[in-house]
Design an enzyme around this catalytic site. Structure first.
Site, PDB file in Angstrom:
ATOM      1  N   PHE A  30       0.830  -1.217   0.000  1.00 29.43           N
ATOM      2  CA  PHE A  30       0.000   0.000   0.000  1.00 29.43           C
ATOM      3  C   PHE A  30       0.858   1.259   0.000  1.00 29.43           C
ATOM      4  CE2 PHE A  30      -2.207   2.937   3.185  1.00 29.43           C
ATOM      5  CZ  PHE A  30      -2.846   3.680   2.198  1.00 29.43           C
ATOM      6  N   ASN A 106       9.555  -6.881  10.956  1.00 27.05           N
ATOM      7  CA  ASN A 106       9.607  -5.448  11.259  1.00 27.05           C
ATOM      8  C   ASN A 106      10.874  -4.991  11.974  1.00 27.05           C
ATOM      9  OD1 ASN A 106       6.934  -4.809  10.237  1.00 27.05           O
ATOM     10  ND2 ASN A 106       6.141  -5.942  11.995  1.00 27.05           N
ATOM     11  N   TYR A 156       3.769  -5.579  17.427  1.00 24.70           N
ATOM     12  CA  TYR A 156       4.071  -4.780  16.239  1.00 24.70           C
ATOM     13  C   TYR A 156       4.793  -3.495  16.616  1.00 24.70           C
ATOM     14  CZ  TYR A 156       3.349  -1.409  12.492  1.00 24.70           C
ATOM     15  OH  TYR A 156       3.547  -0.425  11.542  1.00 24.70           O
ATOM     16  N   LYS A 160       8.668  -2.285  15.699  1.00 28.65           N
ATOM     17  CA  LYS A 160       8.959  -1.070  14.948  1.00 28.65           C
ATOM     18  C   LYS A 160       9.930  -0.171  15.716  1.00 28.65           C
ATOM     19  CE  LYS A 160       7.436   0.053  11.497  1.00 28.65           C
ATOM     20  NZ  LYS A 160       7.912  -0.169  10.116  1.00 28.65           N
TER      21      LYS A 160
END
Length: 340
Positions: A30, A106, A156, A160
């Site tokens: 995306f 990640n 998540y 990150k």
């Protein structure tokens, strides 16, 4: 994967990348697709690096490689073969997956990338895309500052943050020319269905079809819409990436820069506005998550540094982002219908 996003070069010019090669990890995703579109509009020679790289691509425009499993030696070889001026990491996974998988995609992959780039014959600049979720939840009425505390919630967000720290550490200890853009809650055309507003957009398109064929008024179950979030248009993010890629080294090297709209917008307001824009009959049913996950309730970025260091500011309001998201969801639905 959808059609490539359209990018209007008249909106902003980045001539410094003309003719330069840029590697984009996650270039088929995306955010990556919009970044690639903006880079090409600026005249860059873009090479997408992704496990989903088009099968018909050539070594000059796409490379099939899964960053999560690529070794440091493979990354060094990739950079040696393509000699990019800039490497942009838009790869990652936000939705679903076990904690170990989120960590591998990640964080651990970014650590290898940050170690590999300085070893290249002509080390490129790295622009890594971080996340507002590295900050966790904020105090109502305040904005996150880049040097403020980070309290990530969940696997998540923790991964990150680990990636951001790896990039900054590689700048300090390995001579990496790297910067991190901490990105707000991204919205706009092509937003994935797994995201909240992507879910709503696609559900509204399907609801409009059902209303035409059967008069049915569907219901959409969502977690309680209590949060306030910093939403930023994906095309504004792409422009920030371009600005970071071409900024003077002294401005961005070793820096974390917030990229958001600078406002905390009630999620309920965004959802209700999209329903109104669609004109589709849809009832929202709010129900607590079965996983018991606790999402940040307040998130707003201070984006002053982006203006000072990158001469960047968001230029698209939420109304435009939601309208364009809905329109792309309609086109996506039409393509699927035509293919059936």
């Amino acid at each position: 994967m959808g059609t490539p996003p359209r990018y209007d070069p008249s909106e902003q010019s980045f001539s410094d990348l003309s003719g330069e090669r840029v590697l984009v990890f996650g270039g088929t995703g995306f955010l990556g697709r919009h970044v690639c579109a903006a880079l090409r509009s600026a005249g860059a020679r873009v090479v997408t690096v992704s496990r989903n790289a088009p099968a018909g691509g050539t070594p000059d425009d796409s490379v099939p490689m899964d960053l999560a499993s690529a070794t440091e030696a493979e990354l060094v070889r990739l950079v040696h073969d393509h000699a990019p001026r800039v490497v942009i990491n838009a790869a990652g996974r936000a939705h679903g997956g076990e904690p170990s998988e989120l960590l591998a995609v990640n964080a651990e992959a970014v650590e290898r990338l940050a170690h590999a780039l300085p070893a290249a014959p002509e080390p490129p600049r790295l622009v890594h895309l971080g996340s507002i979720h590295e900050y966790g939840t904020g105090e109502v009425g305040t904005g996150f500052l880049e040097d403020g505390p980070t309290r990530p919630v969940g696997a998540y967000a923790a991964a990150k943050l680990r990636a951001t720290l790896a990039v900054i550490e590689a700048v300090r200890t390995r001579g990496l020319d790297g910067t991190v853009l901490r990105i707000g809650n991204v919205v706009g055309p092509g937003a994935p269905r797994q995201s909240l507003l992507g879910t709503v957009a696609h559900s509204l398109v399907e609801a409009a079809e059902r209303a035409r064929t059967s008069g049915e008024r569907p219901r959409l179950r969502l977690t309680p819409l209590r949060a306030q979030r910093d939403f930023v248009d994906v095309r504004d993010v792409a422009e920030a990436v371009l600005a970071a890629a071409t900024a003077p080294l002294a401005s961005v090297r070793g820096r974390v820069v917030n990229v958001g709209c600078g406002r905390a917008i009630p999620v309920r307001q965004a959802v209700e506005r999209m329903i109104a824009l669609s004109g589709a009959p849809l009832d929202i049913v709010e129900r607590a998550s079965e996983t018991g996950r606790s999402d940040p309730r307040w998130q707003r970025m201070d984006i002053g540094a982006a203006g000072e260091l990158l001469s960047w500011r968001p230029r698209r309001d939420l109304e435009r982002s939601l309208s364009d998201l809905l329109e792309e969801a309609r086109r996506s639905r039409a393509r699927r219908t035509a293919a059936e």
